[in-house]
Design an enzyme around this catalytic site. Structure first.
Site, PDB file in Angstrom:
ATOM      1  N   SER A   1      36.131  67.704  36.609  1.00 10.78           N
ATOM      2  CA  SER A   1      35.608  65.914  36.548  1.00 10.78           C
ATOM      3  C   SER A   1      34.439  65.839  37.270  1.00 10.78           C
ATOM      4  O   SER A   1      34.180  64.662  37.577  1.00 10.78           O
ATOM      5  CB  SER A   1      37.063  65.132  37.124  1.00 10.78           C
ATOM      6  OG  SER A   1      37.971  65.669  36.130  1.00 10.78           O
TER       7      SER A   1
ATOM      8  N   LYS B   1      31.650  64.152  36.201  1.00 14.47           N
ATOM      9  CA  LYS B   1      32.065  62.849  35.031  1.00 14.47           C
ATOM     10  C   LYS B   1      31.033  62.432  36.528  1.00 14.47           C
ATOM     11  O   LYS B   1      30.053  60.946  36.035  1.00 14.47           O
ATOM     12  CB  LYS B   1      32.749  61.957  35.496  1.00 14.47           C
ATOM     13  CG  LYS B   1      33.586  62.724  34.081  1.00 14.47           C
ATOM     14  CD  LYS B   1      34.638  62.544  34.938  1.00 14.47           C
ATOM     15  CE  LYS B   1      35.881  62.519  33.546  1.00 14.47           C
ATOM     16  NZ  LYS B   1      36.704  63.649  33.810  1.00 14.47           N
TER      17      LYS B   1
ATOM     18  N   SER C   1      38.855  58.575  35.843  1.00 16.89           N
ATOM     19  CA  SER C   1      38.146  59.763  35.162  1.00 16.89           C
ATOM     20  C   SER C   1      39.198  60.614  33.642  1.00 16.89           C
ATOM     21  O   SER C   1      39.471  61.718  34.113  1.00 16.89           O
ATOM     22  CB  SER C   1      39.166  61.019  36.560  1.00 16.89           C
ATOM     23  OG  SER C   1      38.084  62.057  36.340  1.00 16.89           O
TER      24      SER C   1
END
Length: 549
Positions: free
Chosen positions: A58, A61, A118
Protein backbone atom coordinates in the site's frame (compact mmCIF):
# COMPACT_ATOMS: atom_id res chain seq x y z
CA UNK A 1 4.51 -42.27 32.91
CA UNK A 2 5.58 -43.57 29.50
CA UNK A 3 4.25 -42.87 26.01
CA UNK A 4 2.90 -45.68 23.87
CA UNK A 5 3.90 -46.28 20.28
CA UNK A 6 1.07 -44.05 19.02
CA UNK A 7 1.98 -41.31 21.42
CA UNK A 8 5.62 -41.32 20.42
CA UNK A 9 4.69 -41.35 16.75
CA UNK A 10 2.35 -38.37 17.21
CA UNK A 11 5.00 -36.37 19.06
CA UNK A 12 7.61 -37.04 16.39
CA UNK A 13 5.14 -36.05 13.64
CA UNK A 14 4.29 -32.83 15.46
CA UNK A 15 7.96 -31.89 15.77
CA UNK A 16 8.52 -32.57 12.09
CA UNK A 17 5.56 -30.37 11.11
CA UNK A 18 6.78 -27.52 13.34
CA UNK A 19 10.25 -27.65 11.78
CA UNK A 20 8.88 -27.78 8.24
CA UNK A 21 6.35 -25.00 8.86
CA UNK A 22 8.98 -22.77 10.44
CA UNK A 23 11.34 -23.35 7.54
CA UNK A 24 8.52 -22.47 5.16
CA UNK A 25 7.88 -19.21 6.97
CA UNK A 26 11.56 -18.30 6.84
CA UNK A 27 11.73 -19.23 3.15
CA UNK A 28 8.73 -17.03 2.34
CA UNK A 29 9.80 -14.09 4.50
CA UNK A 30 9.85 -10.82 2.51
CA UNK A 31 13.31 -9.38 1.76
CA UNK A 32 14.47 -6.51 3.97
CA UNK A 33 15.42 -3.08 2.61
CA UNK A 34 15.83 0.32 4.23
CA UNK A 35 16.61 3.94 3.38
CA UNK A 36 17.13 7.06 5.53
CA UNK A 37 17.52 10.58 4.12
CA UNK A 38 17.67 14.17 5.31
CA UNK A 39 14.41 15.51 3.85
CA UNK A 40 15.76 19.05 3.58
CA UNK A 41 18.65 18.27 1.23
CA UNK A 42 17.80 14.75 0.08
CA UNK A 43 21.16 13.47 1.34
CA UNK A 44 21.27 9.73 2.04
CA UNK A 45 22.13 8.99 5.68
CA UNK A 46 21.68 5.18 5.60
CA UNK A 47 20.83 2.58 2.94
CA UNK A 48 20.55 -1.19 2.82
CA UNK A 49 19.28 -3.08 -0.25
CA UNK A 50 17.85 0.30 -1.24
CA UNK A 51 17.84 -0.47 -4.98
CA UNK A 52 16.37 -3.99 -4.77
CA UNK A 53 13.01 -4.16 -6.57
CA UNK A 54 10.38 -5.36 -4.12
CA UNK A 55 6.62 -5.35 -3.66
CA UNK A 56 5.59 -1.92 -2.28
CA UNK A 57 2.11 -2.99 -1.08
CA UNK A 58 0.00 0.00 0.00
CA UNK A 59 2.97 2.37 -0.23
CA UNK A 60 1.61 2.50 -3.80
CA UNK A 61 -1.17 4.77 -2.58
CA UNK A 62 1.36 7.57 -2.08
CA UNK A 63 1.65 7.78 -5.87
CA UNK A 64 -2.10 7.32 -6.28
CA UNK A 65 -2.66 10.36 -4.09
CA UNK A 66 0.20 12.32 -5.70
CA UNK A 67 -1.27 11.91 -9.19
CA UNK A 68 -4.73 12.82 -7.86
CA UNK A 69 -3.35 16.01 -6.27
CA UNK A 70 -1.63 16.78 -9.57
CA UNK A 71 -4.91 16.37 -11.47
CA UNK A 72 -6.62 18.75 -9.03
CA UNK A 73 -3.82 21.32 -9.46
CA UNK A 74 -4.10 21.11 -13.26
CA UNK A 75 -7.88 21.54 -13.14
CA UNK A 76 -8.66 18.07 -14.51
CA UNK A 77 -10.86 17.32 -11.51
CA UNK A 78 -11.89 18.98 -8.24
CA UNK A 79 -12.37 17.96 -4.63
CA UNK A 80 -16.13 18.35 -5.05
CA UNK A 81 -16.37 16.14 -8.14
CA UNK A 82 -18.84 13.33 -7.51
CA UNK A 83 -17.38 9.96 -8.44
CA UNK A 84 -19.61 7.04 -9.39
CA UNK A 85 -18.24 3.82 -7.91
CA UNK A 86 -17.71 1.03 -10.44
CA UNK A 87 -18.24 -2.68 -9.86
CA UNK A 88 -14.49 -3.19 -10.07
CA UNK A 89 -13.77 -0.65 -7.34
CA UNK A 90 -16.52 -2.00 -5.09
CA UNK A 91 -15.19 -5.55 -5.45
CA UNK A 92 -11.63 -4.78 -4.27
CA UNK A 93 -10.53 -6.89 -1.28
CA UNK A 94 -9.84 -5.35 2.17
CA UNK A 95 -8.67 -3.08 3.51
CA UNK A 96 -11.65 -1.17 2.09
CA UNK A 97 -14.19 1.52 2.89
CA UNK A 98 -17.20 -0.58 1.87
CA UNK A 99 -18.30 1.43 -1.16
CA UNK A 100 -21.21 0.07 -3.22
CA UNK A 101 -21.33 -0.19 -7.00
CA UNK A 102 -23.30 2.71 -8.44
CA UNK A 103 -22.82 4.85 -5.35
CA UNK A 104 -21.73 8.49 -5.86
CA UNK A 105 -19.32 10.13 -3.46
CA UNK A 106 -17.24 13.31 -3.55
CA UNK A 107 -13.57 12.99 -4.47
CA UNK A 108 -12.42 14.53 -1.17
CA UNK A 109 -13.81 11.57 0.79
CA UNK A 110 -12.04 9.05 -1.44
CA UNK A 111 -8.77 10.90 -0.80
CA UNK A 112 -9.32 10.72 2.95
CA UNK A 113 -10.13 7.02 2.83
CA UNK A 114 -7.08 6.17 0.71
CA UNK A 115 -4.62 8.21 2.80
CA UNK A 116 -5.87 7.42 6.31
CA UNK A 117 -7.68 4.07 6.05
CA UNK A 118 -5.57 2.82 3.08
CA UNK A 119 -8.83 1.69 1.47
CA UNK A 120 -8.34 -0.29 -1.73
CA UNK A 121 -11.79 0.43 -3.14
CA UNK A 122 -11.23 4.18 -2.66
CA UNK A 123 -7.84 4.00 -4.40
CA UNK A 124 -9.30 2.23 -7.44
CA UNK A 125 -12.15 4.75 -7.59
CA UNK A 126 -9.61 7.61 -7.56
CA UNK A 127 -7.73 6.10 -10.49
CA UNK A 128 -10.90 5.60 -12.52
CA UNK A 129 -12.08 9.13 -11.75
CA UNK A 130 -8.81 10.76 -12.89
CA UNK A 131 -7.89 8.62 -15.93
CA UNK A 132 -11.08 6.77 -16.85
CA UNK A 133 -9.72 3.33 -15.97
CA UNK A 134 -7.34 1.89 -13.42
CA UNK A 135 -5.03 0.58 -16.17
CA UNK A 136 -4.66 4.04 -17.72
CA UNK A 137 -4.15 5.53 -14.27
CA UNK A 138 -1.40 2.98 -13.49
CA UNK A 139 0.41 3.97 -16.68
CA UNK A 140 0.21 7.61 -15.65
CA UNK A 141 1.54 6.66 -12.20
CA UNK A 142 4.55 4.99 -13.83
CA UNK A 143 5.23 8.00 -16.07
CA UNK A 144 5.05 10.31 -13.06
CA UNK A 145 7.44 8.03 -11.16
CA UNK A 146 9.96 8.18 -14.02
CA UNK A 147 9.69 11.99 -14.08
CA UNK A 148 10.38 12.08 -10.33
CA UNK A 149 13.53 10.00 -10.75
CA UNK A 150 11.97 6.77 -9.48
CA UNK A 151 13.69 4.82 -12.22
CA UNK A 152 13.12 1.31 -10.85
CA UNK A 153 9.41 1.62 -10.15
CA UNK A 154 6.57 0.19 -12.24
CA UNK A 155 2.91 0.40 -11.21
CA UNK A 156 0.17 -1.96 -12.39
CA UNK A 157 -2.69 -0.83 -10.13
CA UNK A 158 -3.72 2.01 -7.83
CA UNK A 159 -4.01 0.12 -4.52
CA UNK A 160 -0.77 -1.89 -4.25
CA UNK A 161 -2.09 -5.44 -3.99
CA UNK A 162 0.45 -7.96 -5.30
CA UNK A 163 0.55 -8.12 -9.10
CA UNK A 164 3.20 -9.28 -11.55
CA UNK A 165 5.48 -6.38 -12.47
CA UNK A 166 4.15 -4.09 -9.74
CA UNK A 167 7.51 -3.31 -8.09
CA UNK A 168 9.49 -0.51 -6.48
CA UNK A 169 12.53 0.07 -4.25
CA UNK A 170 13.22 1.61 -0.86
CA UNK A 171 15.09 4.44 -2.58
CA UNK A 172 12.22 5.22 -4.95
CA UNK A 173 9.59 5.14 -2.22
CA UNK A 174 11.69 7.50 -0.11
CA UNK A 175 11.77 9.92 -3.05
CA UNK A 176 8.01 9.53 -3.32
CA UNK A 177 7.46 10.50 0.31
CA UNK A 178 9.75 13.54 -0.04
CA UNK A 179 7.93 14.71 -3.19
CA UNK A 180 4.56 14.44 -1.43
CA UNK A 181 5.81 16.56 1.46
CA UNK A 182 7.31 19.37 -0.65
CA UNK A 183 4.99 19.44 -3.67
CA UNK A 184 1.64 19.20 -1.87
CA UNK A 185 2.07 20.52 1.67
CA UNK A 186 -1.59 21.59 1.70
CA UNK A 187 -2.61 17.92 1.73
CA UNK A 188 0.20 16.53 3.88
CA UNK A 189 -1.80 16.88 7.10
CA UNK A 190 -3.97 13.97 5.92
CA UNK A 191 -1.20 11.52 6.79
CA UNK A 192 -1.05 12.57 10.44
CA UNK A 193 -4.80 12.43 11.13
CA UNK A 194 -5.64 9.76 13.69
CA UNK A 195 -9.24 9.60 12.42
CA UNK A 196 -11.17 11.17 9.57
CA UNK A 197 -14.72 11.40 8.24
CA UNK A 198 -15.23 9.65 4.90
CA UNK A 199 -18.97 10.35 4.67
CA UNK A 200 -19.56 6.60 4.76
CA UNK A 201 -18.04 6.27 8.23
CA UNK A 202 -15.27 7.55 10.47
CA UNK A 203 -12.05 5.61 9.94
CA UNK A 204 -8.78 5.32 11.90
CA UNK A 205 -5.23 5.78 10.64
CA UNK A 206 -3.30 2.59 9.89
CA UNK A 207 -0.15 4.31 11.19
CA UNK A 208 -1.58 5.43 14.55
CA UNK A 209 0.83 3.32 16.63
CA UNK A 210 3.95 4.86 15.17
CA UNK A 211 2.48 8.39 15.16
CA UNK A 212 1.72 8.07 18.87
CA UNK A 213 4.97 6.32 19.83
CA UNK A 214 7.64 8.39 18.04
CA UNK A 215 8.24 12.04 18.91
CA UNK A 216 7.84 14.36 15.93
CA UNK A 217 6.29 11.74 13.62
CA UNK A 218 3.67 13.15 11.23
CA UNK A 219 3.29 10.53 8.46
CA UNK A 220 3.43 9.06 5.92
CA UNK A 221 2.14 5.63 4.75
CA UNK A 222 2.00 1.99 5.79
CA UNK A 223 1.71 -1.10 3.60
CA UNK A 224 1.32 -4.86 4.03
CA UNK A 225 0.88 -7.93 1.85
CA UNK A 226 2.27 -11.44 2.30
CA UNK A 227 4.69 -10.89 -0.56
CA UNK A 228 5.85 -7.48 0.70
CA UNK A 229 5.82 -7.94 4.46
CA UNK A 230 5.23 -4.94 6.71
CA UNK A 231 6.35 -1.75 4.94
CA UNK A 232 6.43 1.87 6.12
CA UNK A 233 7.55 5.24 4.81
CA UNK A 234 7.73 7.55 7.82
CA UNK A 235 8.58 11.20 8.31
CA UNK A 236 9.41 13.03 11.53
CA UNK A 237 10.49 16.55 12.39
CA UNK A 238 12.47 17.78 15.39
CA UNK A 239 13.47 21.41 15.49
CA UNK A 240 14.80 22.37 12.06
CA UNK A 241 15.55 18.78 11.10
CA UNK A 242 13.26 16.43 9.15
CA UNK A 243 14.10 12.78 8.48
CA UNK A 244 12.32 10.39 6.09
CA UNK A 245 12.81 6.65 6.67
CA UNK A 246 11.63 3.70 4.57
CA UNK A 247 11.54 0.05 5.63
CA UNK A 248 10.52 -2.91 3.46
CA UNK A 249 9.96 -6.47 4.68
CA UNK A 250 9.15 -6.05 8.36
CA UNK A 251 8.08 -9.24 10.10
CA UNK A 252 5.28 -7.56 12.09
CA UNK A 253 3.84 -4.15 12.78
CA UNK A 254 5.69 -3.90 16.09
CA UNK A 255 9.01 -5.08 14.62
CA UNK A 256 8.68 -2.71 11.67
CA UNK A 257 7.86 0.29 13.89
CA UNK A 258 10.79 -0.52 16.18
CA UNK A 259 13.16 -0.69 13.21
CA UNK A 260 11.86 2.59 11.78
CA UNK A 261 12.28 4.29 15.17
CA UNK A 262 15.86 2.97 15.37
CA UNK A 263 16.66 4.31 11.89
CA UNK A 264 14.96 7.63 12.67
CA UNK A 265 17.22 8.08 15.69
CA UNK A 266 20.18 7.28 13.47
CA UNK A 267 19.06 9.88 10.96
CA UNK A 268 18.59 12.66 13.53
CA UNK A 269 22.02 11.83 14.96
CA UNK A 270 23.75 12.07 11.58
CA UNK A 271 21.81 15.01 10.10
CA UNK A 272 23.37 18.48 10.49
CA UNK A 273 21.47 21.09 12.47
CA UNK A 274 21.61 23.62 9.64
CA UNK A 275 21.46 22.72 5.98
CA UNK A 276 20.19 24.41 2.83
CA UNK A 277 16.75 23.20 1.76
CA UNK A 278 16.73 21.82 -1.77
CA UNK A 279 13.19 21.00 -2.77
CA UNK A 280 12.74 18.29 -5.41
CA UNK A 281 11.74 19.58 -8.83
CA UNK A 282 8.16 19.08 -9.92
CA UNK A 283 7.76 16.41 -12.59
CA UNK A 284 6.57 17.15 -16.11
CA UNK A 285 2.86 16.69 -16.72
CA UNK A 286 2.34 12.97 -17.23
CA UNK A 287 -1.36 13.19 -18.11
CA UNK A 288 -0.73 12.48 -21.82
CA UNK A 289 0.40 9.00 -22.77
CA UNK A 290 3.46 8.64 -25.05
CA UNK A 291 2.99 7.65 -28.66
CA UNK A 292 5.01 5.28 -30.82
CA UNK A 293 5.61 6.35 -34.43
CA UNK A 294 6.59 3.60 -36.87
CA UNK A 295 8.11 5.34 -39.88
CA UNK A 296 9.68 4.49 -43.21
CA UNK A 297 13.47 4.41 -43.42
CA UNK A 298 13.32 7.05 -46.14
CA UNK A 299 10.75 9.28 -44.45
CA UNK A 300 13.09 11.97 -43.23
CA UNK A 301 11.81 14.47 -40.70
CA UNK A 302 8.91 12.27 -39.53
CA UNK A 303 8.00 13.29 -36.00
CA UNK A 304 5.27 12.64 -33.50
CA UNK A 305 2.57 15.25 -32.92
CA UNK A 306 3.64 18.26 -30.87
CA UNK A 307 3.31 17.89 -27.12
CA UNK A 308 3.76 14.10 -27.03
CA UNK A 309 6.61 11.76 -26.19
CA UNK A 310 7.51 9.70 -29.23
CA UNK A 311 9.64 6.71 -30.15
CA UNK A 312 10.57 6.44 -33.85
CA UNK A 313 11.04 2.98 -35.36
CA UNK A 314 12.32 2.60 -38.90
CA UNK A 315 10.31 -0.14 -40.59
CA UNK A 316 8.51 -0.49 -43.90
CA UNK A 317 6.89 2.40 -45.74
CA UNK A 318 3.83 2.95 -43.60
CA UNK A 319 3.31 5.38 -40.78
CA UNK A 320 0.86 4.60 -38.04
CA UNK A 321 0.29 5.86 -34.51
CA UNK A 322 -0.58 3.45 -31.73
CA UNK A 323 -2.15 4.46 -28.47
CA UNK A 324 -3.74 7.57 -29.97
CA UNK A 325 -6.47 9.17 -27.86
CA UNK A 326 -10.06 8.51 -28.86
CA UNK A 327 -11.01 12.16 -28.54
CA UNK A 328 -9.09 15.28 -29.48
CA UNK A 329 -9.27 18.14 -27.04
CA UNK A 330 -9.43 21.65 -28.37
CA UNK A 331 -6.16 23.56 -28.01
CA UNK A 332 -5.97 25.98 -25.11
CA UNK A 333 -6.52 29.48 -26.44
CA UNK A 334 -4.00 32.19 -25.76
CA UNK A 335 -5.19 34.23 -22.75
CA UNK A 336 -6.49 37.69 -23.42
CA UNK A 337 -4.30 40.59 -22.24
CA UNK A 338 -5.24 41.74 -18.81
CA UNK A 339 -7.01 45.08 -18.79
CA UNK A 340 -5.35 47.87 -16.79
CA UNK A 341 -7.45 48.63 -13.74
CA UNK A 342 -5.92 52.02 -12.84
CA UNK A 343 -4.70 53.64 -16.08
CA UNK A 344 -4.49 57.25 -14.74
CA UNK A 345 -2.10 56.27 -11.98
CA UNK A 346 -0.03 53.83 -14.01
CA UNK A 347 0.06 55.34 -17.49
CA UNK A 348 -0.01 59.09 -16.68
CA UNK A 349 2.27 59.20 -13.66
CA UNK A 350 4.75 61.50 -15.39
CA UNK A 351 2.07 63.98 -16.48
CA UNK A 352 0.55 63.98 -13.02
CA UNK A 353 3.91 64.92 -11.49
CA UNK A 354 4.33 67.77 -13.99
CA UNK A 355 0.87 69.12 -13.19
CA UNK A 356 1.49 69.02 -9.45
CA UNK A 357 4.75 70.94 -9.96
CA UNK A 358 2.98 73.64 -12.00
CA UNK A 359 0.21 74.02 -9.42
CA UNK A 360 2.78 74.42 -6.66
CA UNK A 361 4.64 77.10 -8.60
CA UNK A 362 1.47 79.08 -9.35
CA UNK A 363 0.34 78.96 -5.73
CA UNK A 364 3.74 80.08 -4.45
CA UNK A 365 4.50 82.84 -6.96
CA UNK A 366 1.70 84.16 -9.21
CA UNK A 367 4.16 86.51 -10.92
CA UNK A 368 6.00 83.51 -12.31
CA UNK A 369 2.79 82.34 -13.95
CA UNK A 370 2.49 85.68 -15.80
CA UNK A 371 5.93 85.28 -17.28
CA UNK A 372 5.17 81.72 -18.19
CA UNK A 373 2.11 82.75 -20.23
CA UNK A 374 4.32 84.62 -22.76
CA UNK A 375 6.64 81.66 -23.26
CA UNK A 376 6.06 79.54 -26.30
CA UNK A 377 4.55 76.29 -25.12
CA UNK A 378 6.59 73.19 -25.73
CA UNK A 379 5.03 70.23 -27.36
CA UNK A 380 4.22 67.46 -24.94
CA UNK A 381 5.07 63.90 -25.84
CA UNK A 382 2.18 61.70 -26.86
CA UNK A 383 0.87 59.47 -24.09
CA UNK A 384 -0.17 55.91 -24.90
CA UNK A 385 -3.27 55.00 -22.97
CA UNK A 386 -6.21 52.73 -23.59
CA UNK A 387 -8.84 54.88 -21.97
CA UNK A 388 -7.45 58.24 -20.88
CA UNK A 389 -5.60 59.32 -24.04
CA UNK A 390 -8.71 60.00 -26.19
CA UNK A 391 -10.18 62.22 -23.48
CA UNK A 392 -6.95 64.20 -23.15
CA UNK A 393 -6.70 64.63 -26.89
CA UNK A 394 -10.25 65.98 -27.20
CA UNK A 395 -10.46 68.15 -24.11
CA UNK A 396 -6.88 69.38 -23.83
CA UNK A 397 -4.44 68.88 -20.99
CA UNK A 398 -5.65 71.73 -18.78
CA UNK A 399 -9.28 70.88 -19.40
CA UNK A 400 -8.84 67.44 -17.81
CA UNK A 401 -6.96 68.05 -14.57
CA UNK A 402 -9.02 65.54 -12.62
CA UNK A 403 -8.33 62.85 -15.20
CA UNK A 404 -4.58 63.36 -15.23
CA UNK A 405 -4.06 64.19 -11.59
CA UNK A 406 -6.75 62.48 -9.51
CA UNK A 407 -4.87 63.05 -6.25
CA UNK A 408 -4.69 66.88 -6.51
CA UNK A 409 -6.83 68.77 -4.01
CA UNK A 410 -10.01 70.47 -5.32
CA UNK A 411 -8.61 73.94 -4.55
CA UNK A 412 -5.60 73.26 -6.72
CA UNK A 413 -7.74 71.84 -9.53
CA UNK A 414 -9.55 75.17 -9.84
CA UNK A 415 -6.28 76.75 -10.98
CA UNK A 416 -6.02 74.22 -13.75
CA UNK A 417 -9.44 74.90 -15.28
CA UNK A 418 -9.57 76.06 -18.87
CA UNK A 419 -8.17 79.61 -19.06
CA UNK A 420 -10.71 82.40 -19.38
CA UNK A 421 -9.93 85.84 -20.88
CA UNK A 422 -7.63 87.54 -18.33
CA UNK A 423 -8.86 90.75 -16.76
CA UNK A 424 -6.30 93.47 -16.10
CA UNK A 425 -6.76 96.47 -13.84
CA UNK A 426 -7.71 99.59 -15.79
CA UNK A 427 -8.13 97.87 -19.14
CA UNK A 428 -10.91 96.27 -21.16
CA UNK A 429 -11.44 92.57 -21.14
CA UNK A 430 -10.65 92.24 -24.84
CA UNK A 431 -8.80 94.32 -27.42
CA UNK A 432 -7.85 94.00 -31.04
CA UNK A 433 -4.64 96.01 -30.50
CA UNK A 434 -1.71 94.99 -28.41
CA UNK A 435 -1.79 96.23 -24.86
CA UNK A 436 0.94 96.91 -22.42
CA UNK A 437 1.87 93.95 -20.31
CA UNK A 438 0.17 94.12 -16.91
CA UNK A 439 2.38 94.29 -13.89
CA UNK A 440 0.36 91.89 -11.79
CA UNK A 441 -1.92 88.97 -12.44
CA UNK A 442 -4.73 88.43 -9.99
CA UNK A 443 -5.54 84.76 -9.48
CA UNK A 444 -8.41 84.20 -7.09
CA UNK A 445 -7.68 80.54 -6.50
CA UNK A 446 -4.00 81.16 -5.80
CA UNK A 447 -4.46 84.16 -3.47
CA UNK A 448 -8.05 84.45 -2.16
CA UNK A 449 -7.08 87.29 0.24
CA UNK A 450 -6.59 89.72 -2.69
CA UNK A 451 -10.02 89.24 -4.27
CA UNK A 452 -12.59 92.04 -4.22
CA UNK A 453 -14.64 91.55 -1.06
CA UNK A 454 -17.45 93.88 -2.33
CA UNK A 455 -18.10 91.94 -5.50
CA UNK A 456 -21.24 89.93 -5.72
CA UNK A 457 -20.69 86.40 -4.51
CA UNK A 458 -20.43 84.03 -7.40
CA UNK A 459 -22.15 80.71 -7.44
CA UNK A 460 -19.84 78.07 -5.96
CA UNK A 461 -18.87 75.21 -8.21
CA UNK A 462 -18.04 71.76 -6.90
CA UNK A 463 -15.18 70.07 -8.73
CA UNK A 464 -15.40 66.28 -8.65
CA UNK A 465 -13.04 63.65 -9.92
CA UNK A 466 -13.63 62.81 -13.54
CA UNK A 467 -14.40 59.22 -14.50
CA UNK A 468 -11.40 57.33 -15.79
CA UNK A 469 -13.45 54.69 -17.54
CA UNK A 470 -15.88 56.77 -19.53
CA UNK A 471 -18.89 55.57 -17.55
CA UNK A 472 -17.83 51.94 -17.67
CA UNK A 473 -18.82 51.15 -14.11
CA UNK A 474 -20.93 48.06 -14.80
CA UNK A 475 -19.86 44.47 -14.33
CA UNK A 476 -21.23 41.00 -14.99
CA UNK A 477 -20.90 37.85 -12.90
CA UNK A 478 -20.57 34.44 -14.55
CA UNK A 479 -20.88 32.36 -11.40
CA UNK A 480 -19.11 31.16 -8.26
CA UNK A 481 -16.65 28.25 -8.29
CA UNK A 482 -14.92 26.02 -5.78
CA UNK A 483 -11.36 26.90 -6.79
CA UNK A 484 -9.58 29.96 -8.14
CA UNK A 485 -8.27 27.94 -11.07
CA UNK A 486 -11.80 26.96 -12.11
CA UNK A 487 -13.02 30.57 -11.90
CA UNK A 488 -10.11 31.87 -14.00
CA UNK A 489 -10.65 29.10 -16.53
CA UNK A 490 -14.34 30.01 -16.90
CA UNK A 491 -13.46 33.70 -17.28
CA UNK A 492 -11.01 32.92 -20.07
CA UNK A 493 -13.45 30.67 -21.94
CA UNK A 494 -16.25 33.22 -21.55
CA UNK A 495 -14.03 36.06 -22.80
CA UNK A 496 -13.21 34.03 -25.92
CA UNK A 497 -16.90 33.33 -26.53
CA UNK A 498 -17.92 36.96 -26.19
CA UNK A 499 -14.78 38.84 -27.18
CA UNK A 500 -16.75 41.52 -29.01
CA UNK A 501 -18.30 42.94 -25.82
CA UNK A 502 -15.85 41.67 -23.21
CA UNK A 503 -12.57 42.33 -25.02
CA UNK A 504 -11.81 45.55 -23.12
CA UNK A 505 -13.17 44.43 -19.75
CA UNK A 506 -11.17 43.44 -16.69
CA UNK A 507 -11.31 39.84 -15.50
CA UNK A 508 -11.52 39.58 -11.73
CA UNK A 509 -11.66 36.59 -9.35
CA UNK A 510 -12.75 37.44 -5.81
CA UNK A 511 -12.55 34.97 -2.92
CA UNK A 512 -15.78 35.01 -0.93
CA UNK A 513 -17.20 32.71 1.73
CA UNK A 514 -19.50 31.10 -0.81
CA UNK A 515 -16.69 30.48 -3.31
CA UNK A 516 -14.56 32.19 -5.96
CA UNK A 517 -16.63 34.84 -7.75
CA UNK A 518 -15.80 35.21 -11.47
CA UNK A 519 -16.65 38.68 -12.84
CA UNK A 520 -15.94 41.00 -15.78
CA UNK A 521 -15.61 44.63 -14.66
CA UNK A 522 -15.19 47.95 -16.46
CA UNK A 523 -18.21 47.61 -18.77
CA UNK A 524 -20.77 50.15 -19.91
CA UNK A 525 -24.41 49.43 -19.09
CA UNK A 526 -25.12 48.64 -22.74
CA UNK A 527 -22.17 46.23 -23.08
CA UNK A 528 -22.98 44.51 -19.79
CA UNK A 529 -26.60 43.86 -20.76
CA UNK A 530 -25.67 42.82 -24.31
CA UNK A 531 -22.96 40.45 -23.09
CA UNK A 532 -25.32 38.81 -20.58
CA UNK A 533 -28.04 38.30 -23.18
CA UNK A 534 -25.65 36.68 -25.60
CA UNK A 535 -24.03 34.49 -22.93
CA UNK A 536 -27.40 33.36 -21.59
CA UNK A 537 -28.43 32.44 -25.12
CA UNK A 538 -25.43 30.07 -25.20
CA UNK A 539 -26.37 28.55 -21.85
CA UNK A 540 -23.74 30.40 -19.81
CA UNK A 541 -25.02 31.78 -16.47
CA UNK A 542 -24.68 35.55 -16.31
CA UNK A 543 -25.86 38.39 -14.07
CA UNK A 544 -25.34 42.12 -14.55
CA UNK A 545 -23.99 44.12 -11.61
CA UNK A 546 -24.78 47.85 -11.60
CA UNK A 547 -22.42 50.36 -9.97
CA UNK A 548 -24.57 50.62 -6.85
CA UNK A 549 -24.71 46.91 -6.14
Amino acid sequence: MTLGHKGRFGLILSLILVVLFGASIRANAAPYAAMVIDARSGKVLHARNADTRLHPASLTKMMTLYVTFEAIRLGEISLDTKVKISKKAAAEPPSKLGLRAGQSIELRYLIRAASVKSANDAATALGEAVSGSEAAFARRMTRTAQNLGMTKTTFKNAHGLTESGHLSTARDMTKMGRALFYHYPEYYNLFSRRTTDTKVKTVSNTNTRFLNAYKGADGIKTGYTRAAGFNLVASAERGNERIITTVFGGTSTAARNAKVAELMDLGFKRAPTRVAVRKPARPANAATEPRTVIADNDAEGTTAPSGTTSTTIAKGKTIRVSGAPRTSKRPIARPLPQAIETPPELLLAALQQDIEDVVAEVAAAPEMAVAATNAKPKARPAVASQSAAPQVASAGLLNAPALLAPNIKPAARAVMKAPEPMKFAGGPATSTRAKARPTKLILAAANPARTNRTAEPKEQKTVVRASTSGGRHWAISVGKYGTRYKAEKVLLKTALKEIETLGNSTRKVVNRKSGWDATFAGLSERDAELACRRLQARGTPCQTLNPGS
